[in-house]
Design a protein around this motif. Structure first.
Motif, PDB file in Angstrom:
ATOM      1  N   GLY A  12      37.115  34.722  37.825  1.00 46.40           N
ATOM      2  CA  GLY A  12      37.264  35.051  36.408  1.00 46.40           C
ATOM      3  C   GLY A  12      38.648  34.753  35.854  1.00 46.40           C
ATOM      4  N   ASN A  13      39.605  34.431  36.707  1.00 49.89           N
ATOM      5  CA  ASN A  13      40.939  33.978  36.244  1.00 49.89           C
ATOM      6  C   ASN A  13      40.735  32.494  35.893  1.00 49.89           C
ATOM      7  OD1 ASN A  13      44.064  33.380  38.083  1.00 49.89           O
ATOM      8  ND2 ASN A  13      43.723  33.464  35.901  1.00 49.89           N
ATOM      9  N   ASP A  14      40.762  32.193  34.577  1.00 46.50           N
ATOM     10  CA  ASP A  14      40.238  30.878  34.191  1.00 46.50           C
ATOM     11  C   ASP A  14      41.288  29.860  33.752  1.00 46.50           C
ATOM     12  OD1 ASP A  14      40.698  32.170  31.776  1.00 46.50           O
ATOM     13  OD2 ASP A  14      38.802  31.568  30.859  1.00 46.50           O
ATOM     14  N   CYS A  74      50.200  29.559  41.448  1.00 39.44           N
ATOM     15  CA  CYS A  74      48.958  30.168  40.947  1.00 39.44           C
ATOM     16  C   CYS A  74      47.922  30.077  42.062  1.00 39.44           C
ATOM     17  CB  CYS A  74      48.460  29.452  39.691  1.00 39.44           C
ATOM     18  SG  CYS A  74      46.923  30.185  39.075  1.00 39.44           S
ATOM     19  N   GLY A  75      47.633  31.212  42.677  1.00 33.46           N
ATOM     20  CA  GLY A  75      46.739  31.223  43.832  1.00 33.46           C
ATOM     21  C   GLY A  75      45.321  30.803  43.495  1.00 33.46           C
ATOM     22  N   ASN A  76      44.752  31.383  42.433  1.00 35.23           N
ATOM     23  CA  ASN A  76      43.359  31.057  42.103  1.00 35.23           C
ATOM     24  C   ASN A  76      43.205  29.588  41.725  1.00 35.23           C
ATOM     25  OD1 ASN A  76      42.168  33.625  42.518  1.00 35.23           O
ATOM     26  ND2 ASN A  76      42.972  34.335  40.559  1.00 35.23           N
ATOM     27  N   TRP A 212      48.623  42.811  35.364  1.00 31.10           N
ATOM     28  CA  TRP A 212      49.132  42.270  34.093  1.00 31.10           C
ATOM     29  C   TRP A 212      49.944  41.042  34.485  1.00 31.10           C
ATOM     30  CZ3 TRP A 212      48.811  42.799  28.893  1.00 31.10           C
ATOM     31  CH2 TRP A 212      49.780  42.150  28.137  1.00 31.10           C
ATOM     32  N   GLU A 213      49.460  39.848  34.070  1.00 38.56           N
ATOM     33  CA  GLU A 213      50.147  38.620  34.485  1.00 38.56           C
ATOM     34  C   GLU A 213      51.248  38.218  33.512  1.00 38.56           C
ATOM     35  OE1 GLU A 213      48.279  35.031  35.688  1.00 38.56           O
ATOM     36  OE2 GLU A 213      46.591  36.081  36.585  1.00 38.56           O
ATOM     37  N   ARG A 214      52.371  37.849  34.079  1.00 34.39           N
ATOM     38  CA  ARG A 214      53.459  37.269  33.290  1.00 34.39           C
ATOM     39  C   ARG A 214      52.925  36.074  32.489  1.00 34.39           C
ATOM     40  NH1 ARG A 214      58.385  34.167  36.326  1.00 34.39           N
ATOM     41  NH2 ARG A 214      56.634  32.994  37.117  1.00 34.39           N
ATOM     42  N   GLY A 215      53.188  36.044  31.218  1.00 31.79           N
ATOM     43  CA  GLY A 215      52.817  34.882  30.401  1.00 31.79           C
ATOM     44  C   GLY A 215      51.337  34.737  30.114  1.00 31.79           C
ATOM     45  N   CYS A 222      44.213  37.692  40.000  1.00 31.89           N
ATOM     46  CA  CYS A 222      45.431  36.896  40.164  1.00 31.89           C
ATOM     47  C   CYS A 222      45.624  36.698  41.662  1.00 31.89           C
ATOM     48  CB  CYS A 222      46.624  37.639  39.539  1.00 31.89           C
ATOM     49  SG  CYS A 222      48.198  36.795  39.836  1.00 31.89           S
ATOM     50  N   GLY A 223      45.532  35.451  42.109  1.00 29.11           N
ATOM     51  CA  GLY A 223      45.575  35.158  43.544  1.00 29.11           C
ATOM     52  C   GLY A 223      46.913  35.495  44.178  1.00 29.11           C
ATOM     53  N   THR A 224      48.002  35.122  43.507  1.00 25.73           N
ATOM     54  CA  THR A 224      49.321  35.432  44.092  1.00 25.73           C
ATOM     55  C   THR A 224      49.555  36.939  44.104  1.00 25.73           C
ATOM     56  OG1 THR A 224      50.291  34.881  41.935  1.00 25.73           O
ATOM     57  CG2 THR A 224      50.491  33.226  43.681  1.00 25.73           C
ATOM     58  N   ALA A 225      49.028  37.671  43.100  1.00 25.23           N
ATOM     59  CA  ALA A 225      49.164  39.131  43.102  1.00 25.23           C
ATOM     60  C   ALA A 225      48.398  39.714  44.284  1.00 25.23           C
ATOM     61  CB  ALA A 225      48.655  39.724  41.788  1.00 25.23           C
TER      62      ALA A 225
END
Ligand SMILES: N[C@@H](CCC[C@H](N)C(=O)O)C(=O)O
Length: 303
Positions: A12-14, A74-76, A212-215, A222-225
């Motif tokens: 869903g992170n698109d 960006c992991g995803n 809550w992603e930066r930017g 969020c994959g890196t999160a």
């Protein structure tokens, strides 16, 4: 000018994905933000530009948040681009160069799933980066007191190629993350701003997370999160070195490998549709199907 794109997502992170390997593409932050607008544009969390790698990797992946800012990791999206390249090259593993380093993506067991070696996490205050020196970044001095929920305090800080702060809480849903996220993202302790996670270990090696992603703001995953949370949990004994991170968009499996300190992330990918943008009017049309359409069509044929 018209240009084709793919709309994809990882849990869903698109993303909008441009193939700029043969024909270059450089968009201004204003155009990126206009395309990223969910009411008037295509709508996405990140824009991904796939370019030729200057150092011999399969590709270079450029990442922009939907506010137009360029970032390093960006992991995803790495899983999504990994999937496209694995399908295109029919190789077992592909290399993806990013501003944060060289990442390797491999086909995972589940259909349309990909495992990415996200490299080593970084914990030193000046690598995250933080604005002041902390000898121990497992719990840094920072707190915010929402009026309607328990105080958020002493987050862990980790870099996965981008800055993350993780607040350990009892209930990730008790907070209005849309309201406190921007305050924490831009707190002066984070000179390059930060991605903010609320995390709760609800069973052994099972962690619920909201980000809550930066930017980009609130995203479904969020994959890196997910990597940063898993590593932070293992680092202070809240979980083992392998955990499942449960995000609003679904689960991501993370292993922090002992032998080389690398973080492996496994999760789903999806092609939503193919489209074409007209840059004169900044409008777009759908031109081709996504995974769900193809799956529905194959089910119809089978019946
Ligand atoms: N959604 C991404 C992270 C995208 C970049 C991030 N917002 C930042 O500014 O660092 C992921 O899946 O990791």
């Amino acid at each position: 000018m018209r240009r084709s794109f793919l709309k994809m997502n990882g849990l869903g992170n698109d993303f909008v994905v441009w193939d700029a390997r043969t024909e270059k593409l450089a968009l201004t932050p204003d155009v990126i933000a206009a395309l990223g607008n969910r009411e008037t544009g295509i709508g996405f969390d990140q824009m991904i530009t796939v370019e030729r790698s200057p150092s011999g990797a399969d590709v270079f992946m450029r990442i922009h948040n939907c506010d137009g800012s360029e970032v390093s990791a960006c992991g995803n999206a790495t899983r999504c681009i990994g999937r496209l390249l694995i399908e295109e090259t029919e190789k077992d593993a592909v290399s993806i160069e990013t501003r944060a380093g060289l990442l390797i993506a491999r086909k995972a067991e589940a259909p349309l799933s990909v495992t990415v070696d996200m490299g080593k996490p970084r914990f030193a205050w000046n690598e995250i980066p933080l604005a002041e020196e902390f000898a121990d970044t497992r719990a840094i001095e920072l707190q915010i007191g929402p009026i309607d929920a328990p105080i958020l305090h002493t987050p862990a800080a980790v870099s996965m190629g981008n800055p993350h702060a993780i607040f350990w809480v009892k209930d990730v849903d008790a907070y209005d993350l849309g309201k406190i996220g921007p305050l924490l993202e831009h707190h002066p302790i984070f000179p390059e701003a930060a991605n903010i996670s609320l995390a709760h270990v609800f069973a052994p090696n099972q962690i619920r997370v909201r980000v809550w992603e930066r930017g980009a703001g609130l995203t479904r995953a969020c994959g890196t999160a997910a990597c940063a949370v898993a590593v932070a949990a293992a680092r202070d004994g809240r979980a083992g070195r392998s955990s499942v991170i449960h995000l609003p968009g679904g689960p991501i499996a993370i292993t922090w490998r002992e032998s080389d300190d690398h973080v492996l992330m496994t999760g789903a990918t999806e092609v939503e549709f193919e489209g074409e943008v007209d840059f004169d009017s900044l409008t777009f049309v759908r031109t081709g199907p996504g995974d769900a359409d193809l799956q529905a069509a194959s089910l119809e044929v089978a019946q």
